[in-house]
Scaffold this motif. Structure first.
Motif, PDB file in Angstrom:
ATOM      1  N   PHE A   6      62.266 -31.888  -2.873  1.00  0.00           N
ATOM      2  CA  PHE A   6      61.129 -30.953  -2.911  1.00  0.00           C
ATOM      3  C   PHE A   6      61.147 -30.116  -4.191  1.00  0.00           C
ATOM      4  CE2 PHE A   6      60.167 -30.823   1.966  1.00  0.00           C
ATOM      5  CZ  PHE A   6      59.757 -32.146   1.891  1.00  0.00           C
ATOM      6  N   PHE A  28      51.415 -29.603   0.355  1.00  0.00           N
ATOM      7  CA  PHE A  28      51.061 -31.004   0.061  1.00  0.00           C
ATOM      8  C   PHE A  28      51.118 -31.828   1.347  1.00  0.00           C
ATOM      9  CE2 PHE A  28      55.542 -32.325   0.140  1.00  0.00           C
ATOM     10  CZ  PHE A  28      56.198 -31.150  -0.243  1.00  0.00           C
ATOM     11  N   ASP A  30      52.119 -34.613   3.926  1.00  0.00           N
ATOM     12  CA  ASP A  30      53.361 -35.321   4.233  1.00  0.00           C
ATOM     13  C   ASP A  30      53.185 -36.810   3.912  1.00  0.00           C
ATOM     14  OD1 ASP A  30      55.980 -34.592   6.280  1.00  0.00           O
ATOM     15  OD2 ASP A  30      55.528 -36.706   5.901  1.00  0.00           O
ATOM     16  N   VAL A  31      54.200 -37.395   3.304  1.00  0.00           N
ATOM     17  CA  VAL A  31      54.130 -38.798   2.890  1.00  0.00           C
ATOM     18  C   VAL A  31      54.152 -39.748   4.094  1.00  0.00           C
ATOM     19  CG1 VAL A  31      56.626 -39.212   2.617  1.00  0.00           C
ATOM     20  CG2 VAL A  31      55.007 -40.323   1.062  1.00  0.00           C
ATOM     21  N   ASN A  32      54.618 -39.259   5.225  1.00  0.00           N
ATOM     22  CA  ASN A  32      54.718 -40.079   6.439  1.00  0.00           C
ATOM     23  C   ASN A  32      54.072 -39.318   7.599  1.00  0.00           C
ATOM     24  OD1 ASN A  32      55.481 -42.028   8.300  1.00  0.00           O
ATOM     25  ND2 ASN A  32      57.558 -41.204   8.534  1.00  0.00           N
ATOM     26  N   LEU A  40      52.844 -30.068   4.491  1.00  0.00           N
ATOM     27  CA  LEU A  40      54.031 -29.221   4.388  1.00  0.00           C
ATOM     28  C   LEU A  40      53.719 -28.076   3.442  1.00  0.00           C
ATOM     29  CD1 LEU A  40      56.650 -32.061   3.741  1.00  0.00           C
ATOM     30  CD2 LEU A  40      56.034 -31.065   5.960  1.00  0.00           C
ATOM     31  N   ASN A  87      61.779 -27.298  11.191  1.00  0.00           N
ATOM     32  CA  ASN A  87      63.010 -27.926  11.661  1.00  0.00           C
ATOM     33  C   ASN A  87      64.190 -27.310  10.911  1.00  0.00           C
ATOM     34  OD1 ASN A  87      61.564 -29.690  13.346  1.00  0.00           O
ATOM     35  ND2 ASN A  87      61.218 -31.109  11.649  1.00  0.00           N
ATOM     36  N   GLY A  93      66.627 -31.364  13.530  1.00  0.00           N
ATOM     37  CA  GLY A  93      65.954 -32.540  12.978  1.00  0.00           C
ATOM     38  C   GLY A  93      65.505 -32.389  11.537  1.00  0.00           C
ATOM     39  N   GLN A  94      66.127 -31.466  10.801  1.00  0.00           N
ATOM     40  CA  GLN A  94      65.746 -31.282   9.401  1.00  0.00           C
ATOM     41  C   GLN A  94      66.348 -32.402   8.552  1.00  0.00           C
ATOM     42  OE1 GLN A  94      67.043 -27.557   7.690  1.00  0.00           O
ATOM     43  NE2 GLN A  94      65.825 -27.819   5.835  1.00  0.00           N
ATOM     44  N   THR A  95      65.519 -33.082   7.775  1.00  0.00           N
ATOM     45  CA  THR A  95      66.016 -34.158   6.919  1.00  0.00           C
ATOM     46  C   THR A  95      65.961 -33.787   5.433  1.00  0.00           C
ATOM     47  OG1 THR A  95      63.841 -35.220   6.854  1.00  0.00           O
ATOM     48  CG2 THR A  95      65.374 -35.946   8.566  1.00  0.00           C
ATOM     49  N   VAL A  96      65.113 -32.858   5.068  1.00  0.00           N
ATOM     50  CA  VAL A  96      65.043 -32.409   3.671  1.00  0.00           C
ATOM     51  C   VAL A  96      65.511 -30.957   3.620  1.00  0.00           C
ATOM     52  CG1 VAL A  96      63.557 -32.009   1.680  1.00  0.00           C
ATOM     53  CG2 VAL A  96      63.137 -33.988   3.158  1.00  0.00           C
ATOM     54  N   HIS A 100      60.672 -25.820   4.667  1.00  0.00           N
ATOM     55  CA  HIS A 100      59.280 -26.258   4.725  1.00  0.00           C
ATOM     56  C   HIS A 100      58.711 -26.003   6.112  1.00  0.00           C
ATOM     57  CE1 HIS A 100      61.969 -29.687   5.475  1.00  0.00           C
ATOM     58  NE2 HIS A 100      61.075 -30.129   6.353  1.00  0.00           N
ATOM     59  N   HIS A 102      56.003 -27.483   8.613  1.00  0.00           N
ATOM     60  CA  HIS A 102      55.088 -28.585   8.906  1.00  0.00           C
ATOM     61  C   HIS A 102      53.847 -28.009   9.586  1.00  0.00           C
ATOM     62  CE1 HIS A 102      57.940 -32.164   8.796  1.00  0.00           C
ATOM     63  NE2 HIS A 102      58.826 -31.210   8.978  1.00  0.00           N
TER      64      HIS A 102
HETATM   65  P1  AMP Z   1      62.070 -32.541   8.080  1.00  0.00           P
HETATM   66  O1  AMP Z   1      62.550 -33.734   8.858  1.00  0.00           O
HETATM   67  O2  AMP Z   1      61.607 -31.405   8.935  1.00  0.00           O
HETATM   68  O3  AMP Z   1      63.111 -32.112   7.053  1.00  0.00           O
HETATM   69  O4  AMP Z   1      60.781 -33.002   7.308  1.00  0.00           O
HETATM   70  C1  AMP Z   1      60.796 -33.586   6.064  1.00  0.00           C
HETATM   71  C2  AMP Z   1      59.431 -34.168   5.855  1.00  0.00           C
HETATM   72  O5  AMP Z   1      59.271 -34.427   4.467  1.00  0.00           O
HETATM   73  C3  AMP Z   1      59.180 -35.491   6.578  1.00  0.00           C
HETATM   74  O6  AMP Z   1      58.068 -35.351   7.451  1.00  0.00           O
HETATM   75  C4  AMP Z   1      58.926 -36.474   5.448  1.00  0.00           C
HETATM   76  O7  AMP Z   1      57.953 -37.437   5.780  1.00  0.00           O
HETATM   77  C5  AMP Z   1      58.461 -35.559   4.334  1.00  0.00           C
HETATM   78  N1  AMP Z   1      58.675 -36.066   2.996  1.00  0.00           N
HETATM   79  C6  AMP Z   1      59.807 -36.594   2.488  1.00  0.00           C
HETATM   80  N2  AMP Z   1      59.616 -36.929   1.200  1.00  0.00           N
HETATM   81  C7  AMP Z   1      58.336 -36.599   0.896  1.00  0.00           C
HETATM   82  C8  AMP Z   1      57.535 -36.708  -0.286  1.00  0.00           C
HETATM   83  N3  AMP Z   1      58.014 -37.221  -1.417  1.00  0.00           N
HETATM   84  N4  AMP Z   1      56.251 -36.268  -0.231  1.00  0.00           N
HETATM   85  C9  AMP Z   1      55.759 -35.751   0.915  1.00  0.00           C
HETATM   86  N5  AMP Z   1      56.471 -35.616   2.044  1.00  0.00           N
HETATM   87  C10 AMP Z   1      57.740 -36.035   2.048  1.00  0.00           C
END
Ligand code: AMP
Length: 114
Positions: A6, A28, A30-32, A40, A87, A93-96, A100, A102
């Motif tokens: 990010f 922006f 979300d890519v998915n 986000l 998250n 469930g935070q992956t990034v 942020h 959502h």
């Molecule tokens: P979280 O799991 O709460 O950390 O959410 C991370 C979110 O970031 C997920 O919904 C991903 O789809 C989104 N994400 C990851 N990479 C990108 C990206 N390059 N552009 C937009 N969204 C992204």
């Protein structure tokens, strides 16, 4: 932070579908996407997550939340509502690891989460 995806979006090193930007925050799509509306909103400054906030960040986060609901309305969620989610870490469930919010809308969402 150099290896933060990010932060790279903030710096323009990774493209995004931008919705809004000011000096403090960026929104922006979300890519998915998990719903017809799924964007986000992030602080431009690297903050790893909601549990890393300091008291001095409360104005920033309040501003992000205010802008999130404004953008949700602009994207058509004003009448039926939306879900605003942060998250946090592994169990949340935070992956990034860059704070942020959502915003998900445009369809009915179930509760509780799985
Ligand atoms: P979280 O799991 O709460 O950390 O959410 C991370 C979110 O970031 C997920 O919904 C991903 O789809 C989104 N994400 C990851 N990479 C990108 C990206 N390059 N552009 C937009 N969204 C992204």
């Amino acid at each position: 932070m150099n290896d933060c995806i990010f932060c790279k979006i903030v710096k323009g090193e990774i493209p995004c579908k931008k919705i809004y930007e000011d000096g403090d925050m960026l929104a922006f799509h979300d890519v998915n996407p998990q719903a017809p509306v799924h964007f986000l909103i992030i602080p431009k400054r690297h903050i790893a997550g909601i549990m890393e906030l300091e008291a001095a960040d409360s104005g920033l986060v309040g501003g992000m939340l205010y802008k999130a609901q404004e953008l949700a309305k602009e994207l058509g969620c004003g009448e039926r509502g939306a879900r605003f989610v942060v998250n946090c870490k592994e169990d949340g469930g935070q992956t990034v690891p860059h704070l942020h919010i959502h915003v998900l809308g445009g369809r009915g969402l179930s509760w509780p989460p799985g």
